[in-house]
Design an enzyme around this catalytic site. Structure first.
Site, PDB file in Angstrom:
ATOM      1  CG  ASP A  84      -1.997   0.775   1.312  1.00  0.00           C
ATOM      2  OD1 ASP A  84      -2.325   1.325   0.117  1.00  0.00           O
ATOM      3  OD2 ASP A  84      -2.883   0.846   2.169  1.00  0.00           O
ATOM      4  CE  LYS A 113      -5.156  -0.302  -0.505  1.00  0.00           C
ATOM      5  NZ  LYS A 113      -5.604   1.209  -0.059  1.00  0.00           N
ATOM      6  CD  GLU A 115      -6.024   6.064   0.673  1.00  0.00           C
ATOM      7  OE1 GLU A 115      -6.020   7.235   0.769  1.00  0.00           O
ATOM      8  OE2 GLU A 115      -5.832   5.160   1.752  1.00  0.00           O
ATOM      9  CD  GLU A 182     -11.860   2.245   3.712  1.00  0.00           C
ATOM     10  OE1 GLU A 182     -10.856   2.203   2.927  1.00  0.00           O
ATOM     11  OE2 GLU A 182     -11.826   2.224   4.762  1.00  0.00           O
TER      12      GLU A 182
HETATM   13  O1  KIV Z   1      -4.767   0.053   4.745  1.00  0.00           O
HETATM   14  C1  KIV Z   1      -5.734  -0.695   4.565  1.00  0.00           C
HETATM   15  O2  KIV Z   1      -5.849  -1.531   5.729  1.00  0.00           O
HETATM   16  C2  KIV Z   1      -6.620  -0.512   3.664  1.00  0.00           C
HETATM   17  C3  KIV Z   1      -7.685  -1.398   3.431  1.00  0.00           C
HETATM   18  C4  KIV Z   1      -9.069  -0.890   4.246  1.00  0.00           C
HETATM   19  C5  KIV Z   1      -8.368  -1.834   2.261  1.00  0.00           C
HETATM   20  O3  KIV Z   1      -6.367   0.210   2.649  1.00  0.00           O
END
Ligand code: KIV
Length: 279
Positions: A84, A113, A115, A182
């Site tokens: 992330d 990932k 945002e 989300e």
């Molecule tokens: O950081 C995280 O746990 C997320 C999830 C909520 C998808 O982005």
């Protein structure tokens, strides 16, 4: 064993199937999830709150994210591990490319990932052109919610719903492999999913998404905080851990632990020699 890839997510979506994804951040969480057959693991920036005790996801940076992503990669054999991208790590294409490379090249992630929707589509497109599998994230996006005191559902009004669809389509056109949605009304998430060729991964977005993801401690009841209603907690491991540790502490205090069987027995020569030790 070959690892799962984003192509497996897309194949599940194309076949009309569902799949489960979960967050993980270290060896125990990664092992639990993989052993349970969950093959898509996100090292989410929720790491900040669930593992490191911060109040917000914006408190973690690349070094923490890489450290934990590498731990999850080392602790799994077949799962797709998704890194992330943390707060401000993808503000422009060069920064995003360098940081995505660190997730893939240095930590061993299979995808990243990030945002945002329309506004990050050019960055997604650049990463995808460079060979980085990218997963988008729309709806409630914690990194851009510093002005909100608590997570709030998005897309409740028709204009906001239309904007979220536009975000999803922009991400798909930019080459995203899947999109996390989300905290949006389930009807909207279903409508977005039905208009996309790529899978949606819902969290608090209802059953109409291709997949579901949850933050592991919310599912397992690992922490003291009340999990969000949408998590549907399925265990209470915190209480079990506390009960087990309380028993152990009491056993230590009463002398019941350790037993002789839990120790290393000295042989007769050693025992005889002990009597000769100076007092
Ligand atoms: O950081 C995280 O746990 C997320 C999830 C909520 C998808 O982005």
């Amino acid at each position: 064993m070959a690892r799962h890839t984003v192509a497996d997510m897309r194949a599940a979506h194309a076949a009309g199937g569902h799949f489960a994804a979960a967050t993980a951040w270290d060896r125990p969480t990664a092992e639990f999830a993989e052993a349970a057959g969950i093959q898509f693991l996100l090292v989410g920036d929720s790491l900040a709150q669930v593992a490191l005790g911060h109040e917000s996801t914006v408190r973690v940076g690349m070094s923490e994210m890489l450290h934990h992503t590498a731990a999850v990669v080392r602790s799994t054999s077949s799962a797709l591990v998704i890194g992330d991208m943390p707060f401000l790590s993808y503000v422009d294409v060069p920064t995003a490319a360098e940081n995505a490379a660190r997730f893939i090249r240095d930590a061993g992630a299979g995808a990243v990932k990030l945002e945002g929707g329309v506004s990050v589509a050019p960055i997604v497109a650049a990463l995808v052109r460079s060979g980085v599998p990218v997963i988008g994230h729309i709806g409630f996006t914690p990194q851009s919610s510093l002005n909100e005191s608590k997570p709030r559902a998005k897309g409740r009004l028709p204009e906001a719903a239309a904007a979220l669809l536009e975000d999803a389509i922009a991400l798909q056109e930019a080459g995203a492999s899947a999109i996390v949605i989300e905290l949006v009304p389930q009807e909207l998430a279903t409508a977005i999913t039905s208009r996309l060729k790529i899978p949606t991964i819902g969290i608090g977005a209802g059953a109409g998404c291709t997949a579901q993801i949850q933050v592991l401690p919310d599912l397992l009841g690992l922490l003291g905080a009340t999990p969000p209603r949408h998590a549907g907690r399925i265990a209470n491991l915190r209480d079990e851990a506390i009960a087990a540790l309380t028993t152990w502490r009491e056993n230590v205090e009463s002398g019941a632990f350790p037993t002789a069987a839990q120790g290393i027995a000295g042989d007769a020569t050693l025992i005889a020699a002990l009597d000769e030790l100076p007092r």
